[in-house]
Design a protein around this motif. Structure first.
Motif, PDB file in Angstrom:
ATOM      1  N   ALA A  26       0.821  -1.206   0.000  1.00 22.18           N
ATOM      2  CA  ALA A  26       0.000   0.000   0.000  1.00 22.18           C
ATOM      3  C   ALA A  26       0.854   1.254   0.000  1.00 22.18           C
ATOM      4  N   GLY A  27       2.020   1.166   0.629  1.00 21.35           N
ATOM      5  CA  GLY A  27       2.921   2.307   0.676  1.00 21.35           C
ATOM      6  C   GLY A  27       3.511   2.635  -0.682  1.00 21.35           C
ATOM      7  N   GLN A  28       3.363   1.725  -1.678  1.00 19.04           N
ATOM      8  CA  GLN A  28       3.910   1.948  -3.014  1.00 19.04           C
ATOM      9  C   GLN A  28       2.839   2.424  -3.998  1.00 19.04           C
ATOM     10  N   ALA A  29       1.695   2.896  -3.467  1.00 17.80           N
ATOM     11  CA  ALA A  29       0.632   3.363  -4.345  1.00 17.80           C
ATOM     12  C   ALA A  29       1.124   4.533  -5.192  1.00 17.80           C
ATOM     13  N   PRO A  30       0.534   4.767  -6.353  1.00 19.34           N
ATOM     14  CA  PRO A  30       0.971   5.850  -7.228  1.00 19.34           C
ATOM     15  C   PRO A  30       0.959   7.184  -6.506  1.00 19.34           C
ATOM     16  N   ALA A  31       1.919   8.016  -6.793  1.00 13.67           N
ATOM     17  CA  ALA A  31       2.111   9.268  -6.058  1.00 13.67           C
ATOM     18  C   ALA A  31       0.931  10.213  -6.225  1.00 13.67           C
ATOM     19  N   ALA A  32       0.340  10.281  -7.412  1.00  8.83           N
ATOM     20  CA  ALA A  32      -0.708  11.279  -7.635  1.00  8.83           C
ATOM     21  C   ALA A  32      -1.923  11.072  -6.740  1.00  8.83           C
ATOM     22  N   PRO A  33      -2.520   9.836  -6.668  1.00  5.03           N
ATOM     23  CA  PRO A  33      -3.668   9.659  -5.784  1.00  5.03           C
ATOM     24  C   PRO A  33      -3.324   9.927  -4.324  1.00  5.03           C
ATOM     25  N   ARG A  34      -2.147   9.451  -3.831  1.00  2.11           N
ATOM     26  CA  ARG A  34      -1.792   9.647  -2.430  1.00  2.11           C
ATOM     27  C   ARG A  34      -1.584  11.129  -2.128  1.00  2.11           C
ATOM     28  N   ALA A  35      -1.058  11.871  -3.083  1.00  2.00           N
ATOM     29  CA  ALA A  35      -0.803  13.287  -2.858  1.00  2.00           C
ATOM     30  C   ALA A  35      -2.097  14.078  -2.724  1.00  2.00           C
ATOM     31  N   ALA A  36      -3.209  13.489  -3.163  1.00  2.00           N
ATOM     32  CA  ALA A  36      -4.480  14.199  -3.089  1.00  2.00           C
ATOM     33  C   ALA A  36      -5.010  14.279  -1.674  1.00  2.00           C
ATOM     34  N   CYS A  37      -4.525  13.447  -0.760  1.00  2.00           N
ATOM     35  CA  CYS A  37      -4.978  13.446   0.618  1.00  2.00           C
ATOM     36  C   CYS A  37      -3.876  13.951   1.539  1.00  2.00           C
ATOM     37  N   PRO A  38      -4.242  14.689   2.593  1.00  2.00           N
ATOM     38  CA  PRO A  38      -3.241  15.045   3.604  1.00  2.00           C
ATOM     39  C   PRO A  38      -2.602  13.788   4.174  1.00  2.00           C
ATOM     40  N   GLN A  39      -1.314  13.876   4.461  1.00  2.00           N
ATOM     41  CA  GLN A  39      -0.550  12.698   4.854  1.00  2.00           C
ATOM     42  C   GLN A  39      -0.111  12.768   6.313  1.00  2.00           C
ATOM     43  N   LEU A  40      -0.172  11.640   6.985  1.00  2.00           N
ATOM     44  CA  LEU A  40       0.394  11.520   8.324  1.00  2.00           C
ATOM     45  C   LEU A  40       1.906  11.647   8.245  1.00  2.00           C
ATOM     46  N   ASP A  41       2.499  12.215   9.278  1.00  2.00           N
ATOM     47  CA  ASP A  41       3.942  12.431   9.330  1.00  2.00           C
ATOM     48  C   ASP A  41       4.669  11.089   9.430  1.00  2.00           C
ATOM     49  N   THR A  42       5.436  10.756   8.413  1.00  2.00           N
ATOM     50  CA  THR A  42       6.126   9.461   8.393  1.00  2.00           C
ATOM     51  C   THR A  42       7.310   9.395   9.352  1.00  2.00           C
ATOM     52  N   SER A  43       7.703  10.521   9.934  1.00  2.00           N
ATOM     53  CA  SER A  43       8.813  10.509  10.889  1.00  2.00           C
ATOM     54  C   SER A  43       8.363  10.101  12.296  1.00  2.00           C
ATOM     55  N   LEU A  44       7.040  10.063  12.525  1.00  2.00           N
ATOM     56  CA  LEU A  44       6.516   9.696  13.837  1.00  2.00           C
ATOM     57  C   LEU A  44       6.236   8.202  13.878  1.00  2.00           C
ATOM     58  N   LYS A  45       6.694   7.544  14.912  1.00  2.00           N
ATOM     59  CA  LYS A  45       6.642   6.092  14.981  1.00  2.00           C
ATOM     60  C   LYS A  45       5.286   5.579  15.455  1.00  2.00           C
ATOM     61  N   TRP A  46       4.702   4.693  14.655  1.00  2.00           N
ATOM     62  CA  TRP A  46       3.526   3.928  15.029  1.00  2.00           C
ATOM     63  C   TRP A  46       3.901   2.445  15.058  1.00  2.00           C
TER      64      TRP A  46
END
Length: 424
Positions: A26-46
């Motif tokens: 899922a993390g490899q989804a095309p950049a254009a659709p993912r860029a359409a939504c605000p993104q969670l900060d990937t530097s914060l650990k879950w």
């Protein structure tokens, strides 16, 4: 502004694919659709792929999804869900250390469930020389402070006697929770807000791990906003979600904290004390078909559902206690304890459970009946693995009378005992 039909189609296809592939894909989804939504900060650990699960839900239900209709709603508990530690404890501790609790006319007046033993213990420890409505010298009176803290924390007096008795619905209220706002009776709402802000400043400034002593009771002396939850709330709001806080703390106290994550007073729901002649009273607002009283219902277990239905979805009367159709339910619910399990379980998009080893919530989370539960260890000082299984099949649910019963799924089947799998 509506998105072009081709882009909407692509987004929906990407969202559907994301629900059927591993999180890494899922993390490899095309950049254009993912860029359409605000993104969670990937530097914060879950934990694990929890960030990816939450991001998919935001993509599917948020403003970039192309869905028409009302804004989706997210609701969070506060203590140990959005912040580490407890704002009610922090505010009460600050008030006791600064002589801000007012002498009541009678301790029995503070709660309809207070026992004779508790009334006598408080009267003896706190004395009768201070006139009603004047500050008790709790900073220098360890005995008085200890009785208040013990009743708040353990529902017992310092001698071990029960502090509360009588009948109450254990899925709608708990007397020692309602008692904290009742202790602030006589204050103006703005005064309590000032106390809460001062307690907030002290607890945010204290180093992580700080303990404080109140009377002879030791408790946490620091509070921190969880960066992950702050970022999640930011992202949800950017994606068009209406975000609420639903807390069993006094609403005035919760409002002093919720602005720190961008949630205003209108979106903050807590225990609502009745104001009379400009001052807080021991009365507490009711919900649904439960009239105003003295804490018969607060935002607690099923009470949180009632307040969400009543205040957010405008469902009145007895219907406010019932699970609603998907269009009248929250999309995301986040909590850390059994006090949150009903509203978190009502969510249609994701159920976020912060693991504090609370049986009913963790039984729901680990059973994961609808595949939408997101279980995460506490972000600061997480608990180790629980020893033994959660007794979901025998004692997984608190009954209205306070007894324990098997926890059941919507189809009536019993949730089996669950092992603690996601922990510090």
């Amino acid at each position: 502004m509506r998105l072009p039909r081709t882009l909407v189609t692509g987004l929906l296809a990407a969202a559907a694919l994301a629900t059927t592939v591993p999180a890494t894909a899922a993390g490899q989804a095309p950049a254009a659709p993912r860029a359409a939504c605000p993104q969670l900060d990937t530097s914060l650990k879950w934990y694990g792929d929890n960030r990816a699960k939450l991001q998919r839900m935001i993509d599917e239900r948020g403003s970039c999804s192309g869905h028409d209709g009302p804004r989706p709603v997210a609701a969070f508990d506060w203590d140990n869900t959005v912040v580490k530690n407890d704002i009610s404890d922090a505010t009460l501790a600050w008030a006791l250390q600064h002589d801000k609790i007012l002498q009541p006319k009678s301790w029995r007046d503070t709660s309809p469930w207070l026992t004779t033993a508790a009334d006598r213990a408080l009267t003896k420890a706190c004395g009768t020389t201070v006139p009603a409505g004047h500050p008790l010298p709790t900073a220098g009176n360890t005995a008085c402070t200890d009785e208040i803290m013990e009743i708040r924390g353990e529902a017992k007096t310092m001698s071990g006697a029960e502090a509360f008795e009588g009948d109450w619905n254990h899925r709608r209220t708990v007397p020692e929770y309602a008692w904290v706002p009742q202790l602030f009776a006589g204050l103006k709402p703005g005064t309590l807000s000032s106390y809460a802000r001062q307690a907030r400043a002290e607890n945010l400034a204290a180093p992580i791990g700080t303990e404080q002593t109140v009377g002879t009771h030791k408790l946490a002396g620091y509070i921190r906003y969880y960066p992950q939850q702050k970022d999640l709330i930011r992202t949800l709001k950017a994606a068009g979600f209406d975000v609420y806080i639903v807390s069993a703390s006094a609403e005035t106290v919760a409002e002093a904290w919720s602005s720190g994550v961008g949630v205003d007073a209108r979106h903050t729901i807590g225990v609502r004390s009745i104001v009379r002649d400009g001052r807080l009273s021991t009365g507490i607002r009711g919900c649904g078909d439960v009239k105003d009283g003295h804490g018969e219902v607060i935002p607690y277990i099923d009470g949180k559902r009632c307040w969400i239905n009543q205040e957010i979805f405008k469902i009145k009367g007895a219907d406010a206690w019932r699970k609603q159709d998907p269009a009248h339910r929250i999309t995301l619910g986040g909590g850390d304890a059994d006090t949150d399990v009903t509203f978190v379980n009502d969510a249609t998009g994701a159920h976020l459970a912060v693991n504090r080893n609370k049986t009913e919530l963790m039984c729901r989370g680990y059973d994961n009946a609808d595949g939408r539960w997101v279980v995460n260890p506490m972000f600061i000082d997480p608990l180790p693995r629980k020893t033994g299984a959660y007794p979901c099949a025998t004692e997984g649910r608190t009954r209205p009378d306070g007894g324990l019963a098997p926890l059941r799924r919507p189809d009536g089947s019993i949730v089996p005992d669950q092992q603690d799998r996601i922990h510090g």
